[in-house]
Design a protein around this motif. Structure first.
Motif, PDB file in Angstrom:
ATOM      1  N   LEU A 109       0.441  -9.749  -8.769  1.00  0.00           N
ATOM      2  CA  LEU A 109      -0.994  -9.968  -8.950  1.00  0.00           C
ATOM      3  C   LEU A 109      -1.425 -11.336  -8.404  1.00  0.00           C
ATOM      4  O   LEU A 109      -2.479 -11.450  -7.770  1.00  0.00           O
ATOM      5  N   VAL A 110      -0.616 -12.352  -8.623  1.00  0.00           N
ATOM      6  CA  VAL A 110      -0.928 -13.682  -8.085  1.00  0.00           C
ATOM      7  C   VAL A 110      -0.891 -13.654  -6.564  1.00  0.00           C
ATOM      8  O   VAL A 110      -1.786 -14.183  -5.893  1.00  0.00           O
ATOM      9  N   ALA A 111       0.141 -13.012  -5.990  1.00  0.00           N
ATOM     10  CA  ALA A 111       0.255 -12.928  -4.535  1.00  0.00           C
ATOM     11  C   ALA A 111      -0.924 -12.172  -3.931  1.00  0.00           C
ATOM     12  O   ALA A 111      -1.475 -12.577  -2.893  1.00  0.00           O
ATOM     13  N   MET A 112      -1.336 -11.076  -4.563  1.00  0.00           N
ATOM     14  CA  MET A 112      -2.479 -10.313  -4.063  1.00  0.00           C
ATOM     15  C   MET A 112      -3.768 -11.134  -4.170  1.00  0.00           C
ATOM     16  O   MET A 112      -4.628 -11.048  -3.295  1.00  0.00           O
ATOM     17  N   THR A 113      -3.905 -11.943  -5.210  1.00  0.00           N
ATOM     18  CA  THR A 113      -5.077 -12.798  -5.357  1.00  0.00           C
ATOM     19  C   THR A 113      -5.122 -13.841  -4.246  1.00  0.00           C
ATOM     20  O   THR A 113      -6.171 -14.067  -3.626  1.00  0.00           O
ATOM     21  N   ILE A 114      -3.989 -14.470  -3.980  1.00  0.00           N
ATOM     22  CA  ILE A 114      -3.923 -15.468  -2.911  1.00  0.00           C
ATOM     23  C   ILE A 114      -4.218 -14.817  -1.558  1.00  0.00           C
ATOM     24  O   ILE A 114      -4.965 -15.364  -0.741  1.00  0.00           O
ATOM     25  N   TRP A 115      -3.661 -13.638  -1.330  1.00  0.00           N
ATOM     26  CA  TRP A 115      -3.896 -12.911  -0.077  1.00  0.00           C
ATOM     27  C   TRP A 115      -5.385 -12.595   0.080  1.00  0.00           C
ATOM     28  O   TRP A 115      -5.945 -12.730   1.159  1.00  0.00           O
ATOM     29  N   GLU A 116      -6.034 -12.198  -1.001  1.00  0.00           N
ATOM     30  CA  GLU A 116      -7.458 -11.871  -0.952  1.00  0.00           C
ATOM     31  C   GLU A 116      -8.306 -13.124  -0.703  1.00  0.00           C
ATOM     32  O   GLU A 116      -9.311 -13.064   0.004  1.00  0.00           O
ATOM     33  N   ILE A 117      -7.903 -14.251  -1.275  1.00  0.00           N
ATOM     34  CA  ILE A 117      -8.642 -15.498  -1.055  1.00  0.00           C
ATOM     35  C   ILE A 117      -8.506 -15.938   0.408  1.00  0.00           C
ATOM     36  O   ILE A 117      -9.475 -16.356   1.031  1.00  0.00           O
ATOM     37  N   LYS A 118      -7.296 -15.827   0.965  1.00  0.00           N
ATOM     38  CA  LYS A 118      -7.066 -16.248   2.349  1.00  0.00           C
ATOM     39  C   LYS A 118      -7.683 -15.284   3.354  1.00  0.00           C
ATOM     40  O   LYS A 118      -8.092 -15.698   4.432  1.00  0.00           O
ATOM     41  N   SER A 119      -7.717 -13.993   3.032  1.00  0.00           N
ATOM     42  CA  SER A 119      -8.253 -12.978   3.946  1.00  0.00           C
ATOM     43  C   SER A 119      -9.122 -12.009   3.147  1.00  0.00           C
ATOM     44  O   SER A 119      -8.667 -10.916   2.778  1.00  0.00           O
ATOM     45  N   PRO A 120     -10.372 -12.394   2.870  1.00  0.00           N
ATOM     46  CA  PRO A 120     -11.229 -11.557   2.029  1.00  0.00           C
ATOM     47  C   PRO A 120     -11.486 -10.172   2.630  1.00  0.00           C
ATOM     48  O   PRO A 120     -11.533  -9.999   3.836  1.00  0.00           O
ATOM     49  N   GLY A 121     -11.645  -9.226   1.750  1.00  0.00           N
ATOM     50  CA  GLY A 121     -12.006  -7.873   2.169  1.00  0.00           C
ATOM     51  C   GLY A 121     -10.834  -6.949   2.351  1.00  0.00           C
ATOM     52  O   GLY A 121     -10.824  -5.836   1.872  1.00  0.00           O
ATOM     53  N   GLY A 122      -9.837  -7.394   3.054  1.00  0.00           N
ATOM     54  CA  GLY A 122      -8.643  -6.578   3.234  1.00  0.00           C
ATOM     55  C   GLY A 122      -8.822  -5.394   4.145  1.00  0.00           C
ATOM     56  O   GLY A 122      -7.940  -4.557   4.253  1.00  0.00           O
ATOM     57  N   THR A 156      -8.784   3.217   1.291  1.00  0.00           N
ATOM     58  CA  THR A 156      -8.084   2.394   0.302  1.00  0.00           C
ATOM     59  C   THR A 156      -8.116   0.939   0.726  1.00  0.00           C
ATOM     60  O   THR A 156      -8.165   0.618   1.910  1.00  0.00           O
ATOM     61  N   THR A 157      -8.066   0.067  -0.262  1.00  0.00           N
ATOM     62  CA  THR A 157      -7.953  -1.365  -0.025  1.00  0.00           C
ATOM     63  C   THR A 157      -6.556  -1.809  -0.436  1.00  0.00           C
ATOM     64  O   THR A 157      -5.760  -1.002  -0.950  1.00  0.00           O
ATOM     65  N   ARG A 158      -6.258  -3.086  -0.242  1.00  0.00           N
ATOM     66  CA  ARG A 158      -4.937  -3.594  -0.646  1.00  0.00           C
ATOM     67  C   ARG A 158      -4.692  -3.380  -2.133  1.00  0.00           C
ATOM     68  O   ARG A 158      -3.604  -2.999  -2.547  1.00  0.00           O
ATOM     69  N   GLY A 159      -5.715  -3.629  -2.948  1.00  0.00           N
ATOM     70  CA  GLY A 159      -5.571  -3.447  -4.396  1.00  0.00           C
ATOM     71  C   GLY A 159      -5.312  -1.998  -4.765  1.00  0.00           C
ATOM     72  O   GLY A 159      -4.506  -1.709  -5.652  1.00  0.00           O
ATOM     73  N   ASP A 160      -5.994  -1.079  -4.075  1.00  0.00           N
ATOM     74  CA  ASP A 160      -5.762   0.348  -4.319  1.00  0.00           C
ATOM     75  C   ASP A 160      -4.319   0.721  -3.986  1.00  0.00           C
ATOM     76  O   ASP A 160      -3.661   1.452  -4.729  1.00  0.00           O
ATOM     77  N   ARG A 161      -3.836   0.211  -2.863  1.00  0.00           N
ATOM     78  CA  ARG A 161      -2.463   0.535  -2.449  1.00  0.00           C
ATOM     79  C   ARG A 161      -1.443  -0.069  -3.409  1.00  0.00           C
ATOM     80  O   ARG A 161      -0.413   0.548  -3.693  1.00  0.00           O
ATOM     81  N   LEU A 162      -1.730  -1.270  -3.935  1.00  0.00           N
ATOM     82  CA  LEU A 162      -0.835  -1.853  -4.938  1.00  0.00           C
ATOM     83  C   LEU A 162      -0.812  -0.984  -6.188  1.00  0.00           C
ATOM     84  O   LEU A 162       0.262  -0.684  -6.728  1.00  0.00           O
ATOM     85  N   PHE A 163      -1.988  -0.548  -6.647  1.00  0.00           N
ATOM     86  CA  PHE A 163      -2.060   0.289  -7.839  1.00  0.00           C
ATOM     87  C   PHE A 163      -1.303   1.603  -7.623  1.00  0.00           C
ATOM     88  O   PHE A 163      -0.515   2.019  -8.483  1.00  0.00           O
ATOM     89  N   VAL A 164      -1.514   2.249  -6.481  1.00  0.00           N
ATOM     90  CA  VAL A 164      -0.830   3.525  -6.194  1.00  0.00           C
ATOM     91  C   VAL A 164       0.678   3.308  -6.120  1.00  0.00           C
ATOM     92  O   VAL A 164       1.460   4.126  -6.632  1.00  0.00           O
TER      93      VAL A 164
END
Length: 93
Positions: free
Chosen positions: A23-36, A47-55
């Motif tokens: 979750l921390v890594a995905m947050t940092i990734w989203e801050i560095k590259s918004p939208g995904g 799907t977005t990065r968060g959707d793929r992580l959840f799946v």
């Protein structure tokens, strides 16, 4: 805080630490590259990065449950299958 009622073993602690780190890594990734850059994969829906992580986490849970129910081999094999599954989800879903 008394947590003696829980089965806090090293694998249990590792599980929660890994989820937290993801979750921390995905947050940092989203801050560095918004939208995904949402994309449409093999399942034919966006799907977005968060959707793929959840799946991938949900699928990995089912893989582990299936492994425990039907195989007596080490759970590390189920973990390896779940890791391959997660990589495939992030690449193609």
């Amino acid at each position: 805080m008394n947590l003696n009622w829980m089965a806090w073993t090293k694998p249990t602690a590792a599980f929660f630490i890994i989820i937290f780190c993801l979750l921390v890594a995905m947050t940092i990734w989203e801050i560095k590259s918004p939208g995904g850059a949402p994309r449409v994969g093999i399942l034919r829906f966006e799907t977005t990065r968060g959707d793929r992580l959840f799946v991938s986490l949900l699928g990995s849970a089912f893989i582990h449950i299936f492994w425990l129910a039907f195989f007596s081999a080490s759970l590390w094999w189920g973990f390896a299958i779940a890791c391959v599954y997660a990589i495939c989800v992030f690449l193609w879903v």
